[in-house]
Design a protein around this motif. Sequence first.
Motif, PDB file in Angstrom:
ATOM      1  N   GLU A 284      29.015  48.135  81.612  1.00 42.03           N
ATOM      2  CA  GLU A 284      29.280  48.309  83.049  1.00 42.03           C
ATOM      3  C   GLU A 284      29.645  49.753  83.380  1.00 42.03           C
ATOM      4  OE1 GLU A 284      32.155  45.366  84.239  1.00 42.03           O
ATOM      5  OE2 GLU A 284      30.895  43.705  83.551  1.00 42.03           O
ATOM      6  N   MET A 285      30.434  50.400  82.506  1.00 39.04           N
ATOM      7  CA  MET A 285      30.844  51.790  82.788  1.00 39.04           C
ATOM      8  C   MET A 285      29.663  52.756  82.656  1.00 39.04           C
ATOM      9  SD  MET A 285      33.859  51.689  83.886  1.00 39.04           S
ATOM     10  CE  MET A 285      33.625  50.004  84.446  1.00 39.04           C
ATOM     11  N   ALA A 286      28.755  52.471  81.723  1.00 37.82           N
ATOM     12  CA  ALA A 286      27.553  53.316  81.589  1.00 37.82           C
ATOM     13  C   ALA A 286      26.705  53.212  82.847  1.00 37.82           C
ATOM     14  CB  ALA A 286      26.758  52.896  80.361  1.00 37.82           C
ATOM     15  N   GLU A 287      26.555  51.993  83.361  1.00 41.04           N
ATOM     16  CA  GLU A 287      25.762  51.786  84.578  1.00 41.04           C
ATOM     17  C   GLU A 287      26.475  52.346  85.804  1.00 41.04           C
ATOM     18  OE1 GLU A 287      25.068  47.592  84.595  1.00 41.04           O
ATOM     19  OE2 GLU A 287      23.645  47.673  82.923  1.00 41.04           O
ATOM     20  N   LEU A 288      27.810  52.194  85.835  1.00 44.00           N
ATOM     21  CA  LEU A 288      28.578  52.716  86.971  1.00 44.00           C
ATOM     22  C   LEU A 288      28.499  54.243  87.017  1.00 44.00           C
ATOM     23  CD1 LEU A 288      30.382  51.691  89.306  1.00 44.00           C
ATOM     24  CD2 LEU A 288      32.362  52.116  87.843  1.00 44.00           C
ATOM     25  N   ALA A 289      28.497  54.865  85.845  1.00 39.04           N
ATOM     26  CA  ALA A 289      28.384  56.330  85.789  1.00 39.04           C
ATOM     27  C   ALA A 289      27.101  56.784  86.487  1.00 39.04           C
ATOM     28  CB  ALA A 289      28.391  56.794  84.336  1.00 39.04           C
ATOM     29  N   ASP A 290      26.009  56.063  86.246  1.00 40.72           N
ATOM     30  CA  ASP A 290      24.722  56.448  86.849  1.00 40.72           C
ATOM     31  C   ASP A 290      24.769  56.358  88.374  1.00 40.72           C
ATOM     32  OD1 ASP A 290      23.700  56.856  84.330  1.00 40.72           O
ATOM     33  OD2 ASP A 290      22.726  54.884  84.196  1.00 40.72           O
ATOM     34  N   VAL A 291      25.330  55.246  88.911  1.00 45.67           N
ATOM     35  CA  VAL A 291      25.327  55.099  90.376  1.00 45.67           C
ATOM     36  C   VAL A 291      26.330  56.057  91.028  1.00 45.67           C
ATOM     37  CG1 VAL A 291      24.487  52.717  90.331  1.00 45.67           C
ATOM     38  CG2 VAL A 291      26.958  53.127  90.392  1.00 45.67           C
ATOM     39  N   LEU A 292      27.403  56.414  90.289  1.00 47.84           N
ATOM     40  CA  LEU A 292      28.367  57.394  90.836  1.00 47.84           C
ATOM     41  C   LEU A 292      27.722  58.773  90.915  1.00 47.84           C
ATOM     42  CD1 LEU A 292      31.680  56.368  89.001  1.00 47.84           C
ATOM     43  CD2 LEU A 292      31.294  56.299  91.464  1.00 47.84           C
ATOM     44  N   VAL A 293      27.021  59.171  89.840  1.00 43.40           N
ATOM     45  CA  VAL A 293      26.403  60.506  89.811  1.00 43.40           C
ATOM     46  C   VAL A 293      25.328  60.614  90.897  1.00 43.40           C
ATOM     47  CG1 VAL A 293      24.917  62.043  88.443  1.00 43.40           C
ATOM     48  CG2 VAL A 293      26.914  60.947  87.379  1.00 43.40           C
ATOM     49  N   SER A 294      24.570  59.532  91.096  1.00 41.29           N
ATOM     50  CA  SER A 294      23.489  59.573  92.094  1.00 41.29           C
ATOM     51  C   SER A 294      23.991  59.289  93.512  1.00 41.29           C
ATOM     52  CB  SER A 294      22.405  58.552  91.720  1.00 41.29           C
ATOM     53  OG  SER A 294      22.947  57.235  91.778  1.00 41.29           O
ATOM     54  N   ARG A 295      25.296  59.005  93.621  1.00 42.23           N
ATOM     55  CA  ARG A 295      25.928  58.684  94.934  1.00 42.23           C
ATOM     56  C   ARG A 295      25.200  57.514  95.615  1.00 42.23           C
ATOM     57  NH1 ARG A 295      28.514  62.380  92.599  1.00 42.23           N
ATOM     58  NH2 ARG A 295      29.909  63.833  93.666  1.00 42.23           N
ATOM     59  N   THR A 296      24.827  56.512  94.810  1.00 46.66           N
ATOM     60  CA  THR A 296      24.167  55.321  95.347  1.00 46.66           C
ATOM     61  C   THR A 296      25.118  54.590  96.295  1.00 46.66           C
ATOM     62  OG1 THR A 296      22.928  55.085  93.285  1.00 46.66           O
ATOM     63  CG2 THR A 296      23.061  53.124  94.701  1.00 46.66           C
ATOM     64  N   PRO A 297      24.670  54.191  97.492  1.00 45.97           N
ATOM     65  CA  PRO A 297      25.546  53.429  98.392  1.00 45.97           C
ATOM     66  C   PRO A 297      25.976  52.116  97.727  1.00 45.97           C
ATOM     67  CG  PRO A 297      23.573  54.185  99.542  1.00 45.97           C
ATOM     68  CD  PRO A 297      23.354  54.470  98.089  1.00 45.97           C
ATOM     69  N   ALA A 298      27.236  51.729  97.941  1.00 45.00           N
ATOM     70  CA  ALA A 298      27.802  50.539  97.287  1.00 45.00           C
ATOM     71  C   ALA A 298      26.962  49.288  97.538  1.00 45.00           C
ATOM     72  CB  ALA A 298      29.232  50.322  97.753  1.00 45.00           C
ATOM     73  N   ALA A 299      26.387  49.184  98.727  1.00 45.43           N
ATOM     74  CA  ALA A 299      25.593  47.992  99.075  1.00 45.43           C
ATOM     75  C   ALA A 299      24.370  47.857  98.165  1.00 45.43           C
ATOM     76  CB  ALA A 299      25.154  48.066 100.527  1.00 45.43           C
ATOM     77  N   GLN A 300      23.953  48.969  97.560  1.00 45.48           N
ATOM     78  CA  GLN A 300      22.768  48.933  96.688  1.00 45.48           C
ATOM     79  C   GLN A 300      23.112  48.813  95.198  1.00 45.48           C
ATOM     80  OE1 GLN A 300      20.163  52.275  97.645  1.00 45.48           O
ATOM     81  NE2 GLN A 300      20.576  51.992  99.843  1.00 45.48           N
ATOM     82  N   TYR A 301      24.423  48.652  94.895  1.00 46.02           N
ATOM     83  CA  TYR A 301      24.817  48.466  93.487  1.00 46.02           C
ATOM     84  C   TYR A 301      24.209  47.173  92.960  1.00 46.02           C
ATOM     85  CZ  TYR A 301      28.592  52.023  93.525  1.00 46.02           C
ATOM     86  OH  TYR A 301      29.324  53.184  93.581  1.00 46.02           O
ATOM     87  N   PRO A 302      23.811  47.147  91.672  1.00 44.74           N
ATOM     88  CA  PRO A 302      23.380  45.869  91.088  1.00 44.74           C
ATOM     89  C   PRO A 302      24.534  44.858  91.105  1.00 44.74           C
ATOM     90  CG  PRO A 302      23.548  47.595  89.394  1.00 44.74           C
ATOM     91  CD  PRO A 302      23.718  48.265  90.720  1.00 44.74           C
ATOM     92  N   GLU A 303      24.194  43.595  91.010  1.00 42.38           N
ATOM     93  CA  GLU A 303      25.178  42.518  91.208  1.00 42.38           C
ATOM     94  C   GLU A 303      26.393  42.645  90.290  1.00 42.38           C
ATOM     95  OE1 GLU A 303      25.470  37.635  91.149  1.00 42.38           O
ATOM     96  OE2 GLU A 303      23.509  38.589  90.955  1.00 42.38           O
ATOM     97  N   GLU A 304      26.157  42.970  89.008  1.00 40.89           N
ATOM     98  CA  GLU A 304      27.294  42.995  88.078  1.00 40.89           C
ATOM     99  C   GLU A 304      28.236  44.183  88.317  1.00 40.89           C
ATOM    100  OE1 GLU A 304      25.462  45.214  84.082  1.00 40.89           O
ATOM    101  OE2 GLU A 304      25.987  43.100  84.000  1.00 40.89           O
ATOM    102  N   LEU A 305      27.794  45.159  89.129  1.00 42.01           N
ATOM    103  CA  LEU A 305      28.671  46.299  89.457  1.00 42.01           C
ATOM    104  C   LEU A 305      29.387  46.110  90.800  1.00 42.01           C
ATOM    105  CD1 LEU A 305      26.679  49.494  88.358  1.00 42.01           C
ATOM    106  CD2 LEU A 305      28.332  48.125  87.063  1.00 42.01           C
TER     107      LEU A 305
END
Length: 499
Positions: A416-437
């Motif tokens: 989860e932290m590896a995947e969260l790192a990717d969405v944080l760096v790319s500034r992905t909007p929270a609504a577009q996070y995958p379900e487990e994040l």
Amino acid sequence: MISTAIQQLVNYGLDTGLILPDDEIYIRNQLLMTMQLDDFTAPEGEVCYTDLESILKTLVDDAAARGVCEDNSTARDLFDTKLMGVLTPRPSIVRANFEERYENEGPQAATDWFYKFSQDTDYIRRYRIKRDLKWVTRTPYGDLDITINLSKPEKDPKAIAAAKLAPQSAYPKCQLCAENEGYAGRMNHPARENHRIIPLTINDSAWNLQYSPYVYYNEHCIVFNNLHTPMKIERATFRKLLDFVGLFPHYFVGSNADLPIVGGSILSHDHFQGGHYEFAMAKAPIEKKWVFPGFEDVDAGIVHWPMSCIRLTSEDDSRLVELADKILTAWRGYSDESCFVFAETDGEPHNTITPIARMRDGRYQLDLVLRNNITTPEHPLGVFHPHAKLHHIKKENIGLIEVMGLAVLPSRLKKEMAELADVLVSRTPAAQYPEELQKHAEWAGDILARHPELSADNVHPILQDEIGQVFAEVLADAGVYKLDEAGRAGFVRFLASVQ
């Protein structure tokens, strides 16, 4: 060639001292029998090996290919333990070795030897422990140890299905029972052919010392009652803990509490955990000294720690037992509505203690951590338990190890932290996070607000630090008396009630 792998395992046994040269032919033949082979071709030249893990993998792969062993993770663990059991000396030899070192070289030499032995036999699987993630986070309470435990094997679906079909057995009664020593295991109970225990006498009763196969900290040991009897915190508990540190003054030892939610994972078998390690709580200073009437000879006080800890220190261990029993008795029956402390509701007791003993500068020391397991509709898992907003990181019980300042976090966090790192760096909007994040989304937004500098270069240390800060909040949630004016006043009221 399988003969080479068998000779490699024999050589490993010789190199570690598990077997002696006189044992070589006998051990080789025992390994052949275990592998269900009836011939052996001596390899030419010197037989070298890189590590134990690869030798065992070669042997288990061969056994699985020939149908000697089922091909799933649990069956493979059962089989490689059977192989190591061939190399493991009998309990009488192990105990004689330990006692000889204890008598001639001292307690630390004895435990040093036994700890290495428990790794050499592969009871502690060094190669799995190495996979655990560990770091230290600086907090207002000191440096907290954070671990994501990856060494406990996750069962694969085939193993889970096989465990369901396995016949249920009441032998051994649990994984802490002395009857595990040398037990072959089954699909729903781990193999223990390579497991050895050291008998001890504490409080004039029969106990045993072993190491944990899932080492959370240096020389993580388990001290357990010879009888399968439930956990109970009582006067005798303090006597046993202090007897143990008298025998092994370089170790600390502590007990989980004896109530659900605030207790550990196994409440059915009386046991302690100890080891050669100093936790953040042990380093935390006394923030308020206290003198208990009639115990002016005992140094006492409130420890500066998020969980409510009373520290007692004395050269006389019997005085500590006496005072600790007085505090426990007082706490069992104590209520203070203003701090939401209730001794019981509807006849169900809520107050207990997590005790920890150590030697400090030649004196005995007891830390008594006040615990309460009350639940409410708002906090169904416990009022003094990680609150819901922290469950994305830590939802499980806060047991002895966490109380002292070491987080044991679930293995899911690595991915989860590896995947969260990717969405944080790319500034992905929270609504577009995958379900487990999604469960991390609010926290992730807070992290970005606090760290506008976050980038691919620094995201991992930032995430590690943020997890550590969450663990500090977990400890604060689990503390009965909070580190504020009202909490400290409540703590003092309780101390004053101890007569």
